[in-house]
Scaffold this active site. Structure first.
Site, mmCIF file in Angstrom:
data_model
loop_
_atom_site.group_PDB
_atom_site.id
_atom_site.type_symbol
_atom_site.label_atom_id
_atom_site.label_comp_id
_atom_site.label_asym_id
_atom_site.label_seq_id
_atom_site.Cartn_x
_atom_site.Cartn_y
_atom_site.Cartn_z
ATOM 1 N N PHE A 140 11.435 12.317 -40.158
ATOM 2 C CA PHE A 140 10.737 13.408 -41.186
ATOM 3 C C PHE A 140 10.218 14.727 -40.487
ATOM 4 O O PHE A 140 10.184 14.534 -39.227
ATOM 5 C CB PHE A 140 9.992 12.503 -41.915
ATOM 6 N N ASN A 196 7.535 16.013 -39.969
ATOM 7 C CA ASN A 196 6.360 15.802 -39.216
ATOM 8 C C ASN A 196 6.483 14.841 -37.974
ATOM 9 O O ASN A 196 5.468 14.529 -37.201
ATOM 10 C CB ASN A 196 4.928 15.569 -40.096
ATOM 11 N N LYS A 197 7.537 14.312 -37.677
ATOM 12 C CA LYS A 197 7.691 13.165 -36.752
ATOM 13 C C LYS A 197 7.792 13.896 -35.234
ATOM 14 O O LYS A 197 8.303 14.755 -35.301
ATOM 15 C CB LYS A 197 8.934 12.126 -37.238
ATOM 16 N N ASN A 198 7.701 13.185 -34.378
ATOM 17 C CA ASN A 198 8.072 13.536 -33.107
ATOM 18 C C ASN A 198 9.236 14.083 -32.825
ATOM 19 O O ASN A 198 9.554 14.851 -31.781
ATOM 20 C CB ASN A 198 7.494 12.256 -31.927
ATOM 21 N N LEU A 199 10.250 13.335 -33.388
ATOM 22 C CA LEU A 199 11.815 13.850 -33.376
ATOM 23 C C LEU A 199 11.928 14.279 -34.871
ATOM 24 O O LEU A 199 12.014 13.030 -35.664
ATOM 25 C CB LEU A 199 12.481 12.586 -32.736
#
Length: 379
Positions: free
Chosen positions: A181, A183-186
């Site tokens: 998603f 806002n995720k790190n990836l």
């Protein structure tokens, strides 16, 4: 609107070129980029990990449960402090979700002791979430699941790149589930990945993500198949080529971006650890695990100050959030759950998530922390 947003994409011209290349190739649905993303993600996780890219982290969790025939009459234990997707997917299979409390106000991950007391003869699976990127106590949890013949699913949405005793999160349980998603790190906007060491399980999940069909559209496009059979019920949980192309670029950046996140967290802690009205979880973490530093949550000592606190930061252009509201309080679930988890509920009432993303600067951290200090000085 925001001087400092909660998160910001770690994107540059590499992502732009990756998307452009897909558009020029004129193949959008799951194809060669998706296969490459799956292969590269598996290699990144190490060992003999097999991967299936899907449309979201929620799809990954749903497929994980469906692949092991979790359904009516079964119970699935989940953390009392997690995103509602863990709860929803259990309910949508027809199984009963059972909440287990977190360890403490210093460690917000699911407590192995709480899991143990919730196991019944109906329990079929446990979903753990590596909250904020900090790995759970996986040795204890894995042994508990093994001795009770329970499926262990890792919700690794917060934890791409995090490690527990040199093992990557998402490779320690029976099935790993990742979210990509925004806002995720990836980040690929939407998207997810299912991981497992059992190749036959991933083969089944790949069938389930595409209607149970024995061949995909890309196979027929390339002449590898004329038609298809349907060998089990499935869904349309496919990822697309644009997201897979973005995922390949983001994967290359992941370790360096996580390292930057860790430095920002260290700067936060240096500023905030002396404020008596603020508690920082995982301030002294176990040495056998490395976080992916997905979010930076703090705990306010007084819950009646949270709205004022968040409003004060908002007034200065600093975005904050809550990870997560108590699941027992959701309108749909509060009449049917009634499963108090005291420590998780306390965290839900008092926690605030501060901005964290690789592009943050030291000046950003200084500004946020100065505003926090100013807020409490005037109380």
């Amino acid at each position: 609107m925001w001087k400092i947003p909660l998160f910001d994409l770690n994107y540059d011209d590499q992502e732009l070129k990756a998307v452009s290349d897909v558009l020029k190739n004129k193949w959008l649905t799951a194809g060669e980029k998706t296969a490459a993303f799956e292969d590269k993600f598996g290699r990144y996780l190490g060992g003999s990990v097999h991967c299936c890219a899907v449309s979201s982290g929620t799809a990954a969790l749903h497929l994980a449960l469906l692949s092991r025939d979790i359904g009516p009459g079964d119970e699935v234990i989940i953390s009392g402090l997690t995103f509602v997707a863990d709860l929803n997917v259990v309910v949508l299979t027809g199984a009963r979700p059972v909440l287990a409390d977190i360890k403490s106000l210093d460690d917000w991950n699911i407590d192995p002791r709480a899991i143990k007391i919730k196991i019944t003869d109906k329990t079929k699976a446990v979903i753990v979430v590596h909250y904020a990127g900090w790995p759970c106590d996986m040795d204890e949890i894995r042994q508990l699941c093994k001795s009770n013949n329970l499926l262990l699913i890792e919700d690794a949405a917060h934890a791409p790149g995090a490690t527990y005793k040199d093992l990557k999160c998402g490779t320690i349980g029976d099935i790993g589930c990742f979210s990509f998603f925004s806002n995720k790190n990836l980040s690929t906007g939407e998207g997810g990945m299912v991981t497992a060491s059992a190749p036959e399980l991933i083969r089944k999940i790949k069938l389930m993500r595409s209607h149970g069909m024995t061949s995909m559209t890309i196979d027929r496009h390339h002449g590898r198949a004329i038609s298809y059979d349907v060998v089990l019920p499935g869904l349309n949980y496919r990822i697309d080529e644009i997201k897979s192309a973005l995922g390949i670029v983001q994967l290359k950046k992941l370790d360096q971006a996580n390292e930057k996140r860790g430095k920002i967290v260290a700067a936060y802690i240096k500023h905030l650890e002396k404020i008596k009205d603020v508690k920082i979880p995982w301030k002294n973490p176990a040495g056998d695990r490395i976080s992916s530093w997905h979010i930076f949550p703090i705990l306010l000592k007084k819950e009646n100050l949270r709205i004022q606190f968040m409003d004060a930061l908002k007034f200065k252009g600093i975005q904050t959030s809550i990870h997560y509201p108590a699941m027992n309080d959701f309108n749909y679930y509060k009449g049917i759950m009634n499963q108090p988890v005291d420590t998780a509920d306390e965290v839900s009432r008092k926690m605030v998530t501060l901005p964290l993303f690789p592009g943050m600067t030291g000046d950003d951290v200084d500004m946020i922390c100065n505003e926090i200090k100013h807020f409490f000085m005037n109380r």
